[in-house]
Design a protein around this motif. Structure first.
Motif, PDB file in Angstrom:
ATOM      1  N   GLY A  39       0.778  -1.238   0.000  1.00 10.26           N
ATOM      2  CA  GLY A  39       0.000   0.000   0.000  1.00 10.26           C
ATOM      3  C   GLY A  39       0.803   1.277   0.000  1.00 10.26           C
ATOM      4  O   GLY A  39       0.238   2.359  -0.174  1.00 10.26           O
ATOM      5  N   ASN A  40       2.108   1.178   0.177  1.00  9.61           N
ATOM      6  CA  ASN A  40       2.966   2.366   0.128  1.00  9.61           C
ATOM      7  C   ASN A  40       3.838   2.378  -1.119  1.00  9.61           C
ATOM      8  O   ASN A  40       4.791   3.146  -1.202  1.00  9.61           O
ATOM      9  N   ASN A  41       3.506   1.544  -2.083  1.00  9.67           N
ATOM     10  CA  ASN A  41       4.277   1.440  -3.329  1.00  9.67           C
ATOM     11  C   ASN A  41       3.387   1.914  -4.474  1.00  9.67           C
ATOM     12  O   ASN A  41       2.436   1.228  -4.857  1.00  9.67           O
ATOM     13  N   ILE A  42       3.701   3.070  -5.013  1.00  9.01           N
ATOM     14  CA  ILE A  42       2.841   3.663  -6.042  1.00  9.01           C
ATOM     15  C   ILE A  42       2.722   2.769  -7.275  1.00  9.01           C
ATOM     16  O   ILE A  42       1.649   2.629  -7.852  1.00  9.01           O
ATOM     17  N   ASN A  43       3.826   2.142  -7.687  1.00 13.72           N
ATOM     18  CA  ASN A  43       3.764   1.280  -8.875  1.00 13.72           C
ATOM     19  C   ASN A  43       2.866   0.072  -8.645  1.00 13.72           C
ATOM     20  O   ASN A  43       2.110  -0.325  -9.533  1.00 13.72           O
ATOM     21  N   ARG A  62     -10.611   2.638  -7.693  1.00 12.85           N
ATOM     22  CA  ARG A  62     -10.564   4.037  -7.242  1.00 12.85           C
ATOM     23  C   ARG A  62      -9.772   4.169  -5.951  1.00 12.85           C
ATOM     24  O   ARG A  62      -8.979   5.101  -5.793  1.00 12.85           O
ATOM     25  N   ARG A  63      -9.974   3.239  -5.020  1.00 13.05           N
ATOM     26  CA  ARG A  63      -9.213   3.273  -3.765  1.00 13.05           C
ATOM     27  C   ARG A  63      -7.717   3.197  -4.035  1.00 13.05           C
ATOM     28  O   ARG A  63      -6.922   3.907  -3.399  1.00 13.05           O
ATOM     29  N   CYS A  64      -7.310   2.358  -4.962  1.00  7.65           N
ATOM     30  CA  CYS A  64      -5.878   2.237  -5.301  1.00  7.65           C
ATOM     31  C   CYS A  64      -5.345   3.544  -5.878  1.00  7.65           C
ATOM     32  O   CYS A  64      -4.280   4.023  -5.459  1.00  7.65           O
ATOM     33  N   PHE A  65      -6.073   4.119  -6.826  1.00  4.89           N
ATOM     34  CA  PHE A  65      -5.603   5.343  -7.465  1.00  4.89           C
ATOM     35  C   PHE A  65      -5.599   6.522  -6.489  1.00  4.89           C
ATOM     36  O   PHE A  65      -4.687   7.347  -6.511  1.00  4.89           O
ATOM     37  N   GLU A  66      -6.614   6.594  -5.626  1.00  5.60           N
ATOM     38  CA  GLU A  66      -6.648   7.672  -4.636  1.00  5.60           C
ATOM     39  C   GLU A  66      -5.498   7.540  -3.635  1.00  5.60           C
ATOM     40  O   GLU A  66      -4.894   8.541  -3.248  1.00  5.60           O
ATOM     41  N   ARG A  67      -5.211   6.317  -3.236  1.00  7.12           N
ATOM     42  CA  ARG A  67      -4.084   6.091  -2.318  1.00  7.12           C
ATOM     43  C   ARG A  67      -2.771   6.501  -2.993  1.00  7.12           C
ATOM     44  O   ARG A  67      -1.914   7.142  -2.377  1.00  7.12           O
ATOM     45  N   ALA A  68      -2.617   6.153  -4.264  1.00 13.23           N
ATOM     46  CA  ALA A  68      -1.414   6.525  -5.004  1.00 13.23           C
ATOM     47  C   ALA A  68      -1.301   8.046  -5.120  1.00 13.23           C
ATOM     48  O   ALA A  68      -0.203   8.597  -4.993  1.00 13.23           O
ATOM     49  N   CYS A  69      -2.415   8.727  -5.334  1.00 19.48           N
ATOM     50  CA  CYS A  69      -2.408  10.195  -5.396  1.00 19.48           C
ATOM     51  C   CYS A  69      -1.964  10.796  -4.067  1.00 19.48           C
ATOM     52  O   CYS A  69      -1.249  11.792  -4.040  1.00 19.48           O
ATOM     53  N   THR A  70      -2.384  10.170  -2.989  1.00 14.70           N
ATOM     54  CA  THR A  70      -2.006  10.647  -1.657  1.00 14.70           C
ATOM     55  C   THR A  70      -0.516  10.451  -1.419  1.00 14.70           C
ATOM     56  O   THR A  70       0.152  11.313  -0.841  1.00 14.70           O
ATOM     57  N   LEU A  71       0.004   9.310  -1.861  1.00 18.82           N
ATOM     58  CA  LEU A  71       1.427   9.009  -1.650  1.00 18.82           C
ATOM     59  C   LEU A  71       2.340   9.962  -2.412  1.00 18.82           C
ATOM     60  O   LEU A  71       3.356  10.414  -1.883  1.00 18.82           O
ATOM     61  N   VAL A  72       2.000  10.199  -3.677  1.00 18.55           N
ATOM     62  CA  VAL A  72       2.849  11.032  -4.544  1.00 18.55           C
ATOM     63  C   VAL A  72       1.940  12.021  -5.285  1.00 18.55           C
ATOM     64  O   VAL A  72       1.555  11.786  -6.431  1.00 18.55           O
ATOM     65  N   PRO A  73       1.604  13.129  -4.629  1.00 17.35           N
ATOM     66  CA  PRO A  73       0.627  14.061  -5.206  1.00 17.35           C
ATOM     67  C   PRO A  73       1.029  14.670  -6.546  1.00 17.35           C
ATOM     68  O   PRO A  73       0.161  15.051  -7.327  1.00 17.35           O
ATOM     69  N   ASN A  74       2.307  14.762  -6.843  1.00 17.51           N
ATOM     70  CA  ASN A  74       2.742  15.397  -8.089  1.00 17.51           C
ATOM     71  C   ASN A  74       2.939  14.418  -9.237  1.00 17.51           C
ATOM     72  O   ASN A  74       3.326  14.823 -10.329  1.00 17.51           O
ATOM     73  N   ASP A  75       2.668  13.140  -9.007  1.00 18.82           N
ATOM     74  CA  ASP A  75       2.798  12.125 -10.059  1.00 18.82           C
ATOM     75  C   ASP A  75       1.491  12.102 -10.844  1.00 18.82           C
ATOM     76  O   ASP A  75       0.416  11.879 -10.279  1.00 18.82           O
ATOM     77  N   LEU A  76       1.575  12.336 -12.142  1.00 21.56           N
ATOM     78  CA  LEU A  76       0.362  12.400 -12.965  1.00 21.56           C
ATOM     79  C   LEU A  76      -0.272  11.047 -13.241  1.00 21.56           C
ATOM     80  O   LEU A  76      -1.452  10.980 -13.588  1.00 21.56           O
ATOM     81  N   ARG A  77       0.472   9.957 -13.107  1.00 20.87           N
ATOM     82  CA  ARG A  77      -0.073   8.636 -13.453  1.00 20.87           C
ATOM     83  C   ARG A  77      -1.339   8.303 -12.663  1.00 20.87           C
ATOM     84  O   ARG A  77      -2.362   7.953 -13.272  1.00 20.87           O
ATOM     85  N   PRO A  78      -1.346   8.396 -11.334  1.00 20.70           N
ATOM     86  CA  PRO A  78      -2.590   8.074 -10.638  1.00 20.70           C
ATOM     87  C   PRO A  78      -3.691   9.094 -10.898  1.00 20.70           C
ATOM     88  O   PRO A  78      -4.873   8.741 -10.931  1.00 20.70           O
TER      89      PRO A  78
END
Length: 107
Positions: A39-43, A62-78
């Motif tokens: 859960g702490n690995n964006i990839n 959606r939960r996965c993508f939202e968590r990824a957005c929280t982890l790395v807010p400036n990464d456009l992928r999630p």
């Protein structure tokens, strides 16, 4: 590849096999385990979310993508994945949330 990466690759491959065979409870179980473990690995979250999205499990994706957005807010992928999911779900007002883009210098 590290042991952790190998373990993830094996489990996500198993989830793909379950999905392709229509064994959706098994797919969801593996994806839940993976998202708890990684859960702490964006990839990992992007891989899990994409798999879930491809098989129509929009809430879990959606939960996965939202968590990824929280982890790395400036990464456009999630952000882009989440926008596409919201569009597919018919939530067009949310899917047009502004994407933070920096100007690209071509100097």
């Amino acid at each position: 590849m590290t042991d952790s990466a190998n373990a993830f690759a094996e489990r996500i491959a198993a989830a793909h096999i379950h999905a392709q065979a229509g064994r959706f409870p098994d797919l969801l179980d593996i994806c839940r385990q993976l998202s708890d473990t990684y859960g702490n690995n964006i990839n990992a979250l992007l891989d899990i979310g994409s798999l879930l999205l491809n098989y129509g499990f929009l809430t879990a994706a959606r939960r996965c993508f939202e968590r990824a957005c929280t982890l790395v807010p400036n990464d456009l992928r999630p952000i882009v994945n989440l926008a596409g999911l919201l569009r597919d779900a018919g939530d067009h007002s949310e899917s047009h949330a502004p994407i933070p883009l920096e100007p690209i210098s071509r100097g």
